[in-house]
Design a protein around this motif. Structure first.
Motif, mmCIF file in Angstrom:
data_model
loop_
_atom_site.group_PDB
_atom_site.id
_atom_site.type_symbol
_atom_site.label_atom_id
_atom_site.label_comp_id
_atom_site.label_asym_id
_atom_site.label_seq_id
_atom_site.Cartn_x
_atom_site.Cartn_y
_atom_site.Cartn_z
ATOM 1 N N LEU A 274 39.728 31.697 47.374
ATOM 2 C CA LEU A 274 39.885 32.075 47.486
ATOM 3 C C LEU A 274 38.165 32.854 47.762
ATOM 4 N N ARG A 275 37.579 31.125 47.248
ATOM 5 C CA ARG A 275 35.734 31.350 47.377
ATOM 6 C C ARG A 275 35.415 32.404 46.677
ATOM 7 N N ILE A 276 35.912 32.022 45.265
ATOM 8 C CA ILE A 276 35.821 33.194 43.777
ATOM 9 C C ILE A 276 34.863 31.766 43.224
ATOM 10 N N TYR B 277 34.211 37.907 32.959
ATOM 11 C CA TYR B 277 36.153 37.709 32.075
ATOM 12 C C TYR B 277 35.687 36.370 32.105
ATOM 13 N N GLY B 278 35.856 35.749 30.397
ATOM 14 C CA GLY B 278 35.719 34.175 29.960
ATOM 15 C C GLY B 278 37.384 34.270 29.505
ATOM 16 N N ILE C 106 33.913 34.627 35.092
ATOM 17 C CA ILE C 106 34.262 34.240 36.123
ATOM 18 C C ILE C 106 34.039 36.347 35.937
ATOM 19 N N ARG C 107 33.570 36.577 37.666
ATOM 20 C CA ARG C 107 33.781 37.250 37.528
ATOM 21 C C ARG C 107 34.846 38.906 37.140
ATOM 22 N N THR C 108 34.536 39.619 36.219
ATOM 23 C CA THR C 108 36.183 40.296 35.651
ATOM 24 C C THR C 108 36.711 41.219 37.326
ATOM 25 N N GLU C 109 36.369 41.879 38.475
ATOM 26 C CA GLU C 109 36.315 42.146 39.444
ATOM 27 C C GLU C 109 37.342 41.262 40.515
ATOM 28 N N ILE D 55 38.679 38.375 39.314
ATOM 29 C CA ILE D 55 40.479 38.192 38.635
ATOM 30 C C ILE D 55 40.959 39.535 38.933
ATOM 31 N N VAL D 56 41.121 40.621 38.522
ATOM 32 C CA VAL D 56 41.667 42.106 38.887
ATOM 33 C C VAL D 56 41.394 42.190 40.773
ATOM 34 N N ARG D 57 40.406 42.189 41.880
ATOM 35 C CA ARG D 57 41.563 42.274 42.567
ATOM 36 C C ARG D 57 41.830 41.013 43.702
#
Length: 195
Positions: free
Chosen positions: A46-48, A160-161, A173-176, A178-180
């Protein structure tokens, strides 16, 4: 840990100092669990981007203090809950320093009272042991038996930890993302509540 301090003539509580290794931005070379491997493969696909640290075994939120400092974020508290009949399951993600009240959670979702799910169900359904509950377990929940529930306060944080599915690996990780991105990929639509 609680021990008796003779100098103070009373019992005192000490926090175990957890070793937190240097920050990494790539997956571990050796995976400890199937879930951990799946987590890093998915993030790569996902390239996160993420930052992660390896640690001594961490079980409690108090143990996370040094991880929070190292990664400059706040670790979430992830609780695996179920109803009395063990037919409804919830992965509740809240702020690490916020106390959990079953009544408030149940009222916010308009469901019957919940309690902590048994450790053996955590292993079979989430692929983790106690202390390693993580949103990433949704990758293993192909039948959507576990409802992902976020405390709204978590979503106000930029980062987001969480655990990478082990009690010795933690991520930022960026919370966004994780959620999106992640939860969309895992086919889990989260519910957001105020508690």
């Amino acid at each position: 840990m609680i021990h008796y301090n003779r100098e103070k003539n009373k019992y005192v509580r000490t926090i175990k100092m957890i070793t937190v290794h240097e920050i990494q931005t790539s997956a571990p070379q050796i995976f400890k669990t199937n879930l951990q491997e799946k987590v890093y493969r998915t993030l790569e696909d996902l390239r996160i981007p993420f930052e992660r640290v390896d640690t001594d075994e961490v079980i409690t939120m108090e143990d996370c203090t040094r991880i929070n400092e190292k990664l400059n974020m706040k670790m979430v508290k992830t609780l695996f809950l179920c109803n009395r009949q063990q037919t409804e399951f919830y992965l509740f993600i809240t702020c690490g320093d916020k106390p959990f009240r079953s009544k408030d959670f149940s009222n916010a979702l308009a469901v019957s009272r919940v309690s902590f799910a048994p450790a053996e169900l955590m292993e079979t359904m989430l692929g983790t042991k106690v202390g390693a509950a993580t949103v990433f377990s949704s990758l293993l929940d192909c039948d959507n038996k576990v409802q992902i529930v976020f405390d709204n306060d978590v979503l106000t944080e930029e980062y987001y930890g969480c655990s990478d599915g082990t009690t010795t690996g933690y991520m930022k990780i960026r919370t966004e993302d994780i959620v999106r991105k992640f939860l969309n990929y895992a086919k889990h639509k989260p519910t957001v509540i105020e508690v």
